[in-house]
Write a protein that holds these residues in place. Structure first.
Motif, PDB file in Angstrom:
ATOM      1  N   SER A   9      15.684  31.498  56.241  1.00  0.00           N
ATOM      2  CA  SER A   9      17.342  32.257  56.321  1.00  0.00           C
ATOM      3  C   SER A   9      16.723  33.244  56.538  1.00  0.00           C
ATOM      4  O   SER A   9      16.727  34.000  56.227  1.00  0.00           O
ATOM      5  CB  SER A   9      18.019  32.118  55.127  1.00  0.00           C
ATOM      6  OG  SER A   9      16.781  32.079  54.548  1.00  0.00           O
ATOM      7  N   ASP A  10      15.342  33.410  57.071  1.00  0.00           N
ATOM      8  CA  ASP A  10      14.519  34.542  57.770  1.00  0.00           C
ATOM      9  C   ASP A  10      14.380  35.345  56.102  1.00  0.00           C
ATOM     10  O   ASP A  10      15.024  37.034  55.886  1.00  0.00           O
ATOM     11  CB  ASP A  10      14.634  35.460  58.175  1.00  0.00           C
ATOM     12  CG  ASP A  10      14.275  34.715  59.913  1.00  0.00           C
ATOM     13  OD1 ASP A  10      13.725  34.575  59.720  1.00  0.00           O
ATOM     14  OD2 ASP A  10      15.544  34.888  60.617  1.00  0.00           O
ATOM     15  N   ARG A  11      14.571  34.757  55.068  1.00  0.00           N
ATOM     16  CA  ARG A  11      14.937  35.821  53.418  1.00  0.00           C
ATOM     17  C   ARG A  11      13.512  36.554  53.106  1.00  0.00           C
ATOM     18  O   ARG A  11      12.451  35.684  52.567  1.00  0.00           O
ATOM     19  CB  ARG A  11      15.244  35.047  52.886  1.00  0.00           C
ATOM     20  CG  ARG A  11      16.782  34.672  52.542  1.00  0.00           C
ATOM     21  CD  ARG A  11      17.441  34.102  51.793  1.00  0.00           C
ATOM     22  NE  ARG A  11      16.938  34.202  50.339  1.00  0.00           N
ATOM     23  CZ  ARG A  11      17.566  33.865  48.994  1.00  0.00           C
ATOM     24  NH1 ARG A  11      16.925  32.320  49.142  1.00  0.00           N
ATOM     25  NH2 ARG A  11      16.938  34.279  48.125  1.00  0.00           N
ATOM     26  N   TYR A  34      17.546  22.596  51.513  1.00  0.00           N
ATOM     27  CA  TYR A  34      17.997  22.058  50.940  1.00  0.00           C
ATOM     28  C   TYR A  34      18.371  22.717  52.735  1.00  0.00           C
ATOM     29  O   TYR A  34      19.222  23.169  53.102  1.00  0.00           O
ATOM     30  CB  TYR A  34      19.315  21.788  50.431  1.00  0.00           C
ATOM     31  CG  TYR A  34      18.911  21.240  49.041  1.00  0.00           C
ATOM     32  CD1 TYR A  34      18.363  19.519  49.171  1.00  0.00           C
ATOM     33  CD2 TYR A  34      18.285  21.975  48.493  1.00  0.00           C
ATOM     34  CE1 TYR A  34      17.966  19.204  47.689  1.00  0.00           C
ATOM     35  CE2 TYR A  34      17.474  21.231  47.329  1.00  0.00           C
ATOM     36  CZ  TYR A  34      17.769  19.732  46.819  1.00  0.00           C
ATOM     37  OH  TYR A  34      17.031  19.696  45.600  1.00  0.00           O
ATOM     38  N   PRO A  35      19.104  21.052  54.055  1.00  0.00           N
ATOM     39  CA  PRO A  35      19.795  21.405  55.202  1.00  0.00           C
ATOM     40  C   PRO A  35      21.280  21.754  54.598  1.00  0.00           C
ATOM     41  O   PRO A  35      21.791  21.827  53.696  1.00  0.00           O
ATOM     42  CB  PRO A  35      19.919  20.312  55.341  1.00  0.00           C
ATOM     43  CG  PRO A  35      18.873  19.274  54.865  1.00  0.00           C
ATOM     44  CD  PRO A  35      18.475  19.805  53.486  1.00  0.00           C
ATOM     45  N   PRO A  36      21.693  23.110  55.228  1.00  0.00           N
ATOM     46  CA  PRO A  36      22.964  23.748  55.109  1.00  0.00           C
ATOM     47  C   PRO A  36      24.488  22.118  55.459  1.00  0.00           C
ATOM     48  O   PRO A  36      24.089  20.930  55.443  1.00  0.00           O
ATOM     49  CB  PRO A  36      23.614  24.216  56.421  1.00  0.00           C
ATOM     50  CG  PRO A  36      22.406  24.213  57.239  1.00  0.00           C
ATOM     51  CD  PRO A  36      21.231  23.108  56.726  1.00  0.00           C
ATOM     52  N   TYR A  37      24.947  22.112  54.002  1.00  0.00           N
ATOM     53  CA  TYR A  37      26.241  21.204  53.956  1.00  0.00           C
ATOM     54  C   TYR A  37      25.802  20.446  53.064  1.00  0.00           C
ATOM     55  O   TYR A  37      26.163  19.220  52.727  1.00  0.00           O
ATOM     56  CB  TYR A  37      27.050  21.221  55.155  1.00  0.00           C
ATOM     57  CG  TYR A  37      27.389  22.124  55.598  1.00  0.00           C
ATOM     58  CD1 TYR A  37      28.539  23.201  55.078  1.00  0.00           C
ATOM     59  CD2 TYR A  37      26.785  22.663  57.296  1.00  0.00           C
ATOM     60  CE1 TYR A  37      28.594  24.960  55.723  1.00  0.00           C
ATOM     61  CE2 TYR A  37      27.515  24.165  57.708  1.00  0.00           C
ATOM     62  CZ  TYR A  37      28.540  25.057  57.036  1.00  0.00           C
ATOM     63  OH  TYR A  37      28.288  25.959  57.785  1.00  0.00           O
ATOM     64  N   PRO A 114       8.870  21.705  58.748  1.00  0.00           N
ATOM     65  CA  PRO A 114       8.013  22.853  58.861  1.00  0.00           C
ATOM     66  C   PRO A 114       8.841  23.559  58.142  1.00  0.00           C
ATOM     67  O   PRO A 114       9.254  24.722  58.071  1.00  0.00           O
ATOM     68  CB  PRO A 114       7.733  23.217  60.298  1.00  0.00           C
ATOM     69  CG  PRO A 114       8.310  22.388  61.234  1.00  0.00           C
ATOM     70  CD  PRO A 114       8.221  20.781  60.377  1.00  0.00           C
ATOM     71  N   LYS A 115      10.776  23.334  58.839  1.00  0.00           N
ATOM     72  CA  LYS A 115      11.462  24.257  58.795  1.00  0.00           C
ATOM     73  C   LYS A 115      12.311  24.443  57.226  1.00  0.00           C
ATOM     74  O   LYS A 115      12.430  25.644  56.815  1.00  0.00           O
ATOM     75  CB  LYS A 115      12.908  24.371  59.545  1.00  0.00           C
ATOM     76  CG  LYS A 115      13.801  25.034  59.279  1.00  0.00           C
ATOM     77  CD  LYS A 115      15.377  24.616  61.393  1.00  0.00           C
ATOM     78  CE  LYS A 115      15.882  26.259  60.818  1.00  0.00           C
ATOM     79  NZ  LYS A 115      16.714  25.056  61.863  1.00  0.00           N
ATOM     80  N   TRP A 116      12.079  23.215  56.797  1.00  0.00           N
ATOM     81  CA  TRP A 116      12.652  23.106  55.392  1.00  0.00           C
ATOM     82  C   TRP A 116      11.800  22.753  54.197  1.00  0.00           C
ATOM     83  O   TRP A 116      11.377  22.962  52.699  1.00  0.00           O
ATOM     84  CB  TRP A 116      13.644  21.364  55.230  1.00  0.00           C
ATOM     85  CG  TRP A 116      14.547  21.825  56.476  1.00  0.00           C
ATOM     86  CD1 TRP A 116      14.185  21.053  57.278  1.00  0.00           C
ATOM     87  CD2 TRP A 116      15.032  22.226  56.352  1.00  0.00           C
ATOM     88  NE1 TRP A 116      15.743  21.572  58.261  1.00  0.00           N
ATOM     89  CE2 TRP A 116      16.252  21.535  58.087  1.00  0.00           C
ATOM     90  CE3 TRP A 116      16.041  23.673  55.629  1.00  0.00           C
ATOM     91  CZ2 TRP A 116      17.517  22.535  58.407  1.00  0.00           C
ATOM     92  CZ3 TRP A 116      17.301  23.971  56.427  1.00  0.00           C
ATOM     93  CH2 TRP A 116      17.725  23.499  57.165  1.00  0.00           C
ATOM     94  N   ASP A 117      10.315  22.579  54.066  1.00  0.00           N
ATOM     95  CA  ASP A 117       9.602  22.370  53.524  1.00  0.00           C
ATOM     96  C   ASP A 117       7.659  23.761  53.856  1.00  0.00           C
ATOM     97  O   ASP A 117       7.352  23.996  54.304  1.00  0.00           O
ATOM     98  CB  ASP A 117       8.878  21.424  53.140  1.00  0.00           C
ATOM     99  CG  ASP A 117       7.198  20.585  52.704  1.00  0.00           C
ATOM    100  OD1 ASP A 117       7.466  21.714  51.285  1.00  0.00           O
ATOM    101  OD2 ASP A 117       7.423  19.769  52.495  1.00  0.00           O
ATOM    102  N   VAL A 118       8.097  24.577  52.608  1.00  0.00           N
ATOM    103  CA  VAL A 118       6.316  26.050  52.576  1.00  0.00           C
ATOM    104  C   VAL A 118       6.381  25.557  51.258  1.00  0.00           C
ATOM    105  O   VAL A 118       6.743  25.523  50.291  1.00  0.00           O
ATOM    106  CB  VAL A 118       7.095  27.309  52.889  1.00  0.00           C
ATOM    107  CG1 VAL A 118       6.801  28.118  52.693  1.00  0.00           C
ATOM    108  CG2 VAL A 118       8.224  27.527  54.301  1.00  0.00           C
TER     109      VAL A 118
END
Length: 135
Positions: A9-11, A34-37, A114-118
């Motif tokens: 979300s570019d936070r 978590y993915p949206p929804y 990569p989008k959900w795990d940092v």
């Protein structure tokens, strides 16, 4: 240099503060988004559901009433620590591209998600040895 977004979300301010926290505490932090929804997988969402059931339609007509109700609920035999935060948080504060570039060595994205795990590593981990993500 193109810098990948800090999170889905570019936070950027959040990721900056998490890197600072990791460095101060020397903790390795794994952020799983978590993915949206998909709130059913998020434990805080389950807690909110318990809180709503505990309120049972009570009229929360003041801050004091809401804090009192929240302070007296239990979830799985535990009582929450409830504090009223009166600080106003500024909206729209972001870390600059230069700040993100300097922080980039301290976070690693998962190869599989990569989008959900940092994973964020403190200075000592990055400086002395390679710490692979917790996949």
């Amino acid at each position: 240099m193109t810098i990948p977004s800090a999170t889905r979300s570019d936070r950027t301010q959040f990721i900056k503060r998490m890197v600072e926290f990791s460095q101060q505490t020397q903790l390795r932090i794994r952020l799983i988004y978590y993915p949206p929804y998909h709130s059913k997988y998020n434990p805080i969402e389950r807690c909110w559901a318990v809180l709503e059931n505990f309120w049972n339609g009570a009229i929360l007509d003041s801050i004091e009433a809401a804090v009192a109700w929240a302070s007296n609920m239990t979830w799985k035999g535990l009582s929450p620590l409830v504090r009223l935060v009166e600080r106003t948080y500024e909206k729209g504060v972001i870390a600059s591209a230069q700040e993100l570039e300097s922080l980039q060595p301290f976070w690693q994205r998962s190869e599989t998600l990569p989008k959900w795990d940092v994973t964020i590593c403190p200075i000592l981990l990055v400086a002395y040895f390679y710490a692979p993500p917790l996949d």
